[in-house]
Design an enzyme around this catalytic site. Structure first.
Site, PDB file in Angstrom:
ATOM      1  N   HIS A   1       0.821  -1.206   0.000  1.00  0.00           N
ATOM      2  CA  HIS A   1       0.000   0.000   0.000  1.00  0.00           C
ATOM      3  C   HIS A   1       0.863   1.268   0.000  1.00  0.00           C
ATOM      4  CE1 HIS A   1      -3.897   1.723   1.929  1.00  0.00           C
ATOM      5  NE2 HIS A   1      -3.526   2.367   0.859  1.00  0.00           N
TER       6      HIS A   1
ATOM      7  N   GLU B   1      -3.866 -13.184 -14.786  1.00  0.00           N
ATOM      8  CA  GLU B   1      -2.736 -13.076 -13.852  1.00  0.00           C
ATOM      9  C   GLU B   1      -2.348 -14.414 -13.243  1.00  0.00           C
ATOM     10  OE1 GLU B   1      -3.643 -10.291 -10.721  1.00  0.00           O
ATOM     11  OE2 GLU B   1      -5.701 -10.959 -10.526  1.00  0.00           O
TER      12      GLU B   1
ATOM     13  N   ASP C   1       1.218 -10.428 -10.684  1.00  0.00           N
ATOM     14  CA  ASP C   1       0.929 -11.793 -10.243  1.00  0.00           C
ATOM     15  C   ASP C   1       1.322 -12.818 -11.288  1.00  0.00           C
ATOM     16  OD1 ASP C   1      -0.047 -11.729  -7.601  1.00  0.00           O
ATOM     17  OD2 ASP C   1      -1.823 -10.674  -8.315  1.00  0.00           O
TER      18      ASP C   1
ATOM     19  N   CYS D   1      -1.918  -4.094 -16.951  1.00  0.00           N
ATOM     20  CA  CYS D   1      -2.066  -3.168 -15.829  1.00  0.00           C
ATOM     21  C   CYS D   1      -1.101  -3.474 -14.687  1.00  0.00           C
ATOM     22  CB  CYS D   1      -3.508  -3.154 -15.319  1.00  0.00           C
ATOM     23  SG  CYS D   1      -4.025  -4.703 -14.616  1.00  0.00           S
TER      24      CYS D   1
END
Ligand code: PEP
Ligand code: MG
Length: 757
Positions: free
Chosen positions: A365, A606, A630, A677
């Site tokens: 985060h 992913e 991922d 992305c």
């Protein structure tokens, strides 16, 4: 054995500086192994030599003076081969080199083992005996175990050079401090003053801090001790009727310990040396705890807990007395064990220049927030001696993940030059803001941003992005004490959709699990990345999924720029179920009279299984979005958050490139657009390959956007395709990176890969 090892490591970790740490090592190992000599040599990479840094048994005058090139001597042979060397009579070995100053003539048996950390030989640990004899296999394995355990502690001590800044150690003067390797968290270079943030009342986390008013600090400490004395006396009084005199004796012991020279006196001495009360107290308490831990008697050993308890009590008063009001220096580099997004927010914007966290990775985060704020960040700096660097000059290189503590003036100047070039480049790039990402031969690709916080909406809008390619909805979930209501969610999503309208906004459904936990929905698993994650959770809890999709669709009323993205799909049945639920929501909203339109739905690719089924998935949805973070982790079996295997984690791995190609082909076959992305989209080098593959849009953190746009505007699709075909011939990741870096250099675009190149 294990116990002995643990104690040595603990003691070394408590050392004040490298010199002391090494002295402890040689003394303890010599005693435990009952040998005549124990010495440590450290590698000096710059001069290709091994330097005697500590010895117990040889002439101590030789420390710092004996320097062995890597061509001669037994020690350098151990280092070069990265292998133990066990010989009965050192002198008889052809590599033996005589250093008159060490006086080792009377020692024959020699056992040297390499000290290795993250593949690098840091030095050599040596024991010697006067007898002509080979050491036993047990000795060999024990010494190897000691060396392996100590490597981390040595790196800590090394990195902080003179360590606590209060006293510079003599032996380290000419020993060059090395950088600490972490993970790139957010691009850029921060140069400034380290400010350590730590959780309160945690004695281990207290950093050392230099003070100038010693008398005032001693008074602060004495007041805190006095307050604890009062607390304990009061406690003892109150328990008079409940506890027999005998049991209350413990409190008297506490009081005695508190007032003793051993705790109060020694702490005061440390304050006089210039450390603040909290740091001085930490040193004293940890030292005492260690002494008690080493006692044979189990009753006395347990007293270590009492020492810690006392320490915690004094600390609480210290922190109450002087609720820290930190004056943040200009160019604050925030440092901590586990920096959170809220810690970041505590520092005034105009003072914060960088972030370094021992834990976490690029996908944490706080790293995402740092990127959104364009603040350089280094994550996963596991070897950082956090307690010893407060107030020091520090450089955080967010491109390479390196941290320099108290850098030499050469290093400092070099980075200053890089930062200057970087600023110039950024100014130039800002001019591209309103221009399209169009190649020289007219191929246009959409550049979108990744977001997840309302605070990054403004910078995202200002970046010239054509929309949001990935909005991570888990952040609003993480910041709350319970699941957000439909209305709370609708209002957040509405703000995002409105800000970007009429540009598209892709909201991803909740993707928790893995490394993203919700405080009110704990998931304990041995293998969280292979466990209950993303769509697996929300399909098991349709009540959460349905509310979220309702909030999204309602938020888009009248705007109609919403796209919904489904994370972690690994099987067609999951997609079918999710689509069923989305249609259910849509039908219900229509029934309720809401004037909503059906959003476009996409699937994240992913997981490796999704790559092989991309065609079947594409057929059922409106678009595909490749999550390379991922996908790389799962294809390469490399945990994306684990600093130990970080060097293996690279989205330019040939397998990842081929997987993306396959997804693009499958999407094409079904006439569906495909985007990337993951972080790969924001790497200018990789973006070139993605352009060549025919990816329709790239979604990245806002700070990466200008560089990627520049690359696209300065290349033709044809040239990009040539580069891709070359890359497809290269068999290993390092080779691909090297080729692409060189190609960028040759094209005069090295500065985009990192400032100053
Ligand atoms: C990804 O996995 O590439 C991705 C974009 O999702 P996240 O980083 O949130 O897992
Ligand atoms: Mg992902």
């Amino acid at each position: 054995m294990l116990d002995i090892l643990r104690r040595i490591v603990q003691e070394v970790n408590l050392a004040n500086n490298l010199e002391q740490a090494l002295k402890i090592i040689v003394k303890r190992v010599k005693n435990v192994m009952d040998v005549d000599v124990c010495s440590v040599f450290l590698t000096n990479e710059l001069d290709n030599e091994y330097v005697l840094m500590a010895t117990d048994g040889l002439n101590s005058e030789a420390v710092g003076k004996v320097r062995m090139s890597d061509k001669v001597g037994l020690v350098s042979l151990v280092g070069m081969r990265a292998e133990a060397l066990n010989i009965a009579d050192a002198e008889k070995n052809p590599r033996y080199h005589h250093f008159p100053e060490v006086s080792e003539e009377s020692f024959h048996g020699f056992l040297g083992v390499p000290i290795i950390h993250h593949r690098k030989v840091l030095g050599v640990l040596v024991i010697q005996s006067s007898a002509v004899q080979k050491f036993s296999e047990d000795d060999e394995t024990f010494l190897m175990t000691v060396a392996a355990q100590l490597a981390g502690a040595i790196v800590h001590a090394e990195a902080s050079g003179g360590i606590n800044g209060l006293q510079q150690s003599k032996g380290e003067k000419d020993y060059k401090a090395k950088p600490i390797n972490g993970l790139p968290g957010a691009p850029g270079v921060a140069m400034g003053t380290a400010v350590v943030m730590y959780p309160s009342a945690d004695i281990d986390a207290i950093p050392d801090r230099h003070i100038s008013d010693v008398e005032k600090e001693i008074k602060v400490f004495d007041d805190a001790v006095e307050a604890v004395v009062n607390d304990i006396t009061g406690l003892s009084e109150r328990l008079k009727d409940v506890l027999p005199e005998e049991d209350r004796a413990l409190f008297d012991v506490y009081l005695l310990m508190l007032k003793s020279q051993a705790i109060s006196g020694v702490t005061r001495d440390r304050i006089r040396e210039g450390n603040w009360a909290q740091g001085a107290l930490r040193q004293t308490i940890l030292e005492h705890e260690q002494v008690f831990h080493e006692m044979e008697d189990s009753y006395l050993r347990e007293r270590a807990d009492d020492v810690r308890d006392l320490g915690r009590r004094i600390l609480m008063h210290l922190q109450e007395e002087s609720p820290e009001k930190i004056e943040y220096p200009h160019n604050t580099v925030l440092v901590g064990e586990d920096i959170s997004a809220s810690m970041l927010a505590e520092i005034p914007n105009d003072r914060l220049s960088g972030v370094i966290s021992v834990r976490g990775s690029r996908t944490s985060h706080v790293a995402i927030l740092a990127r959104a704020m364009s603040i350089p960040a280094v994550m996963g700096a596991t070897d950082l001696p956090v307690g010893r660097i407060d107030g020091r000059t520090i450089i955080a290189d967010g491109y390479s993940g390196r941290v320099f503590i108290s850098p030499s003036s050469d290093i400092f100047d070099e980075f200053k030059r890089l930062v200057k070039e970087e600023t110039e480049l950024s100014d130039e790039l800002m001019e591209l803001r309103d221009l399209p990402a169009k190649t020289e031969d007219g191929i246009e690709i959409s550049l979108l941003v990744n977001s997840g916080l309302l605070s990054d909406i403004t910078p995202s809008l200002q970046s010239g992005a054509e929309g949001i390619g990935l909005y991570r909805t888990e952040f609003p979930f993480m910041e709350r004490q319970k699941f957000p209501s439909e209305e709370e969610q609708r209002s957040i999503y509405r703000q995002v959709l409105e800000s970007f309208h009429p540009r598209p906004v892709t909201l991803r459904t909740l993707d928790v699990g893995g490394d993203k936990a919700l405080p009110y929905f704990p998931i304990e698993e041995d293998n969280p990345f292979l466990g209950w994650r993303g769509i697996r959770i929300t399909l098991d809890h349709p009540e959460i999924f349905l509310v979220q999709v309702r909030a999204m669709v309602r938020a888009s009323k009248g705007l109609n720029n919403l796209k919904i993205l489904l994370p972690m799909i690994s099987d067609i049945s999951e997609l079918n179920e999710a689509l069923g639920l989305i249609h259910q929501v849509y039908g219900e909203l229509l029934e309720e009279g809401e004037e909503v339109v059906m959003p476009e739905i996409g699937v994240m690719i992913e997981v490796p299984s999704a790559v092989y089924q991309a065609g079947n998935l594409a057929r059922r949805v409106d678009f595909l979005s490749i999550g390379t973070n991922d996908l790389t982790q799962y294809l390469l079996a490399v945990d994306r958050n684990n600093p130990r295997v970080a060097s293996l984690y690279d989205s330019l791995h040939p397998a990842v490139i081929r997987a993306i190609l396959q997804v693009v082909e499958s999407a094409r076959a079904h006439n569906k657009p495909v985007s990337v992305c993951g972080e790969m989209a924001g790497d200018p080098i990789a973006a070139l390959l993605l352009l060549a593959m025919g990816i329709d849009s790239l979604s990245m953190s806002v700070s990466s956007l200008p560089r990627v746009k520049w690359v696209i505007r300065n290349v033709t699709r044809e040239r990009a395709r040539q580069i891709l075909s070359e890359v497809l011939l290269i068999e290993d990741t390092a080779g691909i990176r090297k080729y692409l870096n060189q190609t960028f250099e040759d094209a005069g675009m090295g500065g985009l890969v990192r400032a100053g190149n």
